[in-house]
Design an enzyme around this catalytic site. Structure first.
Site, PDB file in Angstrom:
ATOM      1  CG  ASN A  54      24.107  37.589 -24.671  1.00  0.00           C
ATOM      2  OD1 ASN A  54      24.859  38.389 -25.199  1.00  0.00           O
ATOM      3  ND2 ASN A  54      23.308  37.909 -23.678  1.00  0.00           N
ATOM      4  CD  GLU A  62      14.347  38.335 -32.642  1.00  0.00           C
ATOM      5  OE1 GLU A  62      13.639  37.746 -31.791  1.00  0.00           O
ATOM      6  OE2 GLU A  62      15.109  37.742 -33.425  1.00  0.00           O
ATOM      7  NE  ARG A  88      20.872  28.340 -24.172  1.00  0.00           N
ATOM      8  CZ  ARG A  88      20.856  29.639 -24.365  1.00  0.00           C
ATOM      9  NH1 ARG A  88      21.598  30.430 -23.610  1.00  0.00           N
ATOM     10  NH2 ARG A  88      20.121  30.187 -25.303  1.00  0.00           N
ATOM     11  CG  LEU A 110      15.482  27.264 -15.459  1.00  0.00           C
ATOM     12  CD1 LEU A 110      14.120  26.860 -16.001  1.00  0.00           C
ATOM     13  CD2 LEU A 110      16.539  27.143 -16.528  1.00  0.00           C
ATOM     14  N   GLY A 111      16.851  31.591 -14.650  1.00  0.00           N
ATOM     15  CA  GLY A 111      16.597  32.996 -14.398  1.00  0.00           C
ATOM     16  C   GLY A 111      17.561  33.664 -13.445  1.00  0.00           C
ATOM     17  CD  GLU A 120      22.675  37.606 -20.091  1.00  0.00           C
ATOM     18  OE1 GLU A 120      23.286  36.575 -19.724  1.00  0.00           O
ATOM     19  OE2 GLU A 120      21.442  37.633 -20.267  1.00  0.00           O
TER      20      GLU A 120
END
Length: 443
Positions: A361, A70, A286, A335-336, A364
């Site tokens: 999601n 959020e 993931r 990661l990232g 992106e």
């Protein structure tokens, strides 16, 4: 300000709700103490959870961003409000969200323009302390957080409170529409809602929420890390796949790998039958705990795998060395760097959709102009999936066979269609800032 009257059902419910939270304080404190064993921040600044704050900042704008997701979606909006000269208080429940705010807005915090604090517990007395300390002009609750005492304490304090970047999933709508419909009665206590699409506006209106504006999706306004995009495109050329079809499997979760292996094997057989080069698959699990297991499964299936972790440093750095033989799979065990992996691809399979917990999601990939395929479980991404599917830029398939059929078909929505969809649902920050004065002074 639109003010909802507390019904005969809500008055005793709110009393009981506060009593449960008050009597349950020992349990809450025990929960926070246990969470603090792994993350001490859970038990830090404890007085804030009881509505006690040092250095009050009166007359600010209140943003409620309960956790990391959020907060990230709120960043563009917060920057827009700061640009208008507003001071901001941001309430959180999780340390991840608070830490992100402290990092992203470090300068603004230092300058006294923004304060991240814990959200008060769900009692009238704790919320009263919050409103006395900050006396917000208005509040924006990110996504859909329906906390009864928060909603009606804001109303009692004369603070207009709006749902922001809001959606009402059909499963939640169906569940809430039975029995006493308490959740929907609480929703009517909001001063209004800034929602993601016309479909969402219709749903909120159907349960009695008034003062609604359609403002799009704030996540589409988040800045795209262009350095990662360029690095991903460079990596595609470096691997030798610049003229080869590339499919990214993003955020693959446990239990889905067999589906993707089936599709990869089918496309490999098809390529061999046609004497063509099979697509390059960019495979990104993931969770890091699964990296070695999934890489071994791909190799056991007879696929050549090039792991990102074999190359130190930043994505596509000069130190990556000579060009390798083009593999079957470029394995994203880092990661990232998701934007880099997505930018390598022509199309994206989004993970989670083949598990009842639901798809991840898709925003992106769409922002980068890539069409999306996912599994049947799309309730977690109902927005923007329903709208994206209607626009012809996303698809849901039932199983491995349907996934294979789509990948073998001519379904290739052009980039212009995807860009048009994103344009229609983006610029939410400006739309929200433009809508707020009207919602604060409804006709």
């Amino acid at each position: 300000m639109i003010r909802a009257t507390k019904s005969a059902v809500l008055v005793p419910f709110l009393f009981l709700w506060s009593a449960i939270w008050t009597l349950g304080l020992p349990v809450l404190l025990l929960y926070l103490r246990r969470r603090a064993r792994k993350d001490p921040e859970y038990f830090a600044h404890l007085s804030e959870r009881f509505g006690r704050y040092r250095d009050p900042m009166e007359g600010c704008v209140w943003i409620h961003a309960v956790s990391l997701g959020e907060l990230r979606s709120a960043v563009p909006l917060i920057r827009g409000l700061l640009g208008q000269g507003e001071r901001i208080v941001v309430t959180h429940f999780t340390p991840a969200g608070r830490r992100e705010a402290e990092q992203v807005f470090a300068q603004e915090i230092q300058a006294g323009q923004l304060r991240p604090v814990w959200v008060p517990i769900e009692t009238a007395w704790a919320w009263r302390g919050f409103f006395q300390a900050f006396q917000p002009k208005f509040g924006l609750v990110m996504e859909i957080e329906i906390w009864p005492r928060m909603v009606f304490a804001a109303q009692d304090a004369g603070v207009p409170l709006f749902m922001c970047n809001a959606q009402y999933p059909v499963k939640s709508l169906t569940r809430d529409s039975g029995g006493l419909r308490l959740r929907q009665k609480v929703m009517q206590g909001f001063a209004g809602a800034l929602v993601k699409s016309q479909m969402q506006a219709d749903r909120f209106a159907s349960v009695g929420v008034r003062n609604i504006a359609i403002t799009g999706e704030l996540r589409f306004d988040q800045p795209v890390p262009q350095a990662l995009v360029k690095a991903g495109q460079a990596a595609r050329r470096w691997i030798g796949a610049h003229d080869r079809r590339v499919i990214c499997i993003a955020s693959a979760i446990e239990g889905e790998d067999a589906v993707y292996l089936h599709a990869i094997a089918a496309l490999r057989r098809e390529a061999m039958a046609r004497q063509q080069v099979m697509p390059l698959f960019v495979y990104v699990p993931r969770r890091p705990e699964r990296f070695d297991l999934v890489a071994s499964a791909l190799q056991d299936a007879g696929l050549s795998v090039l792991r990102r972790s074999a190359f130190a440093g930043e994505f596509m750095s000069d130190r990556w060395g000579p060009v390798p033989d083009c593999p079957d799979v470029f394995f994203g065990d880092s990661l990232g760097e998701m934007y880099a992996y997505l930018s390598m691809a022509d199309e994206v399979i989004v993970g989670g959709g083949f598990n009842p917990k639901g798809a991840h999601n898709i925003s992106e990939a769409l922002v980068l102009g890539r069409p999306v395929v996912t599994g049947p479980h799309v309730h977690t991404i109902e927005y923007p999936f329903a709208e994206a599917e209607a626009a012809g830029v996303a698809r849901s398939v039932r199983d491995a066979e349907e996934l294979t059929a789509v990948l073998l078909s001519d379904w290739r929505p052009d980039k212009g269609r995807i860009e048009g969809f994103v344009a229609a649902h983006s610029n939410a920050t400006d739309k929200t800032l433009a809508a707020l004065p009207k919602l604060l002074r409804p006709s």
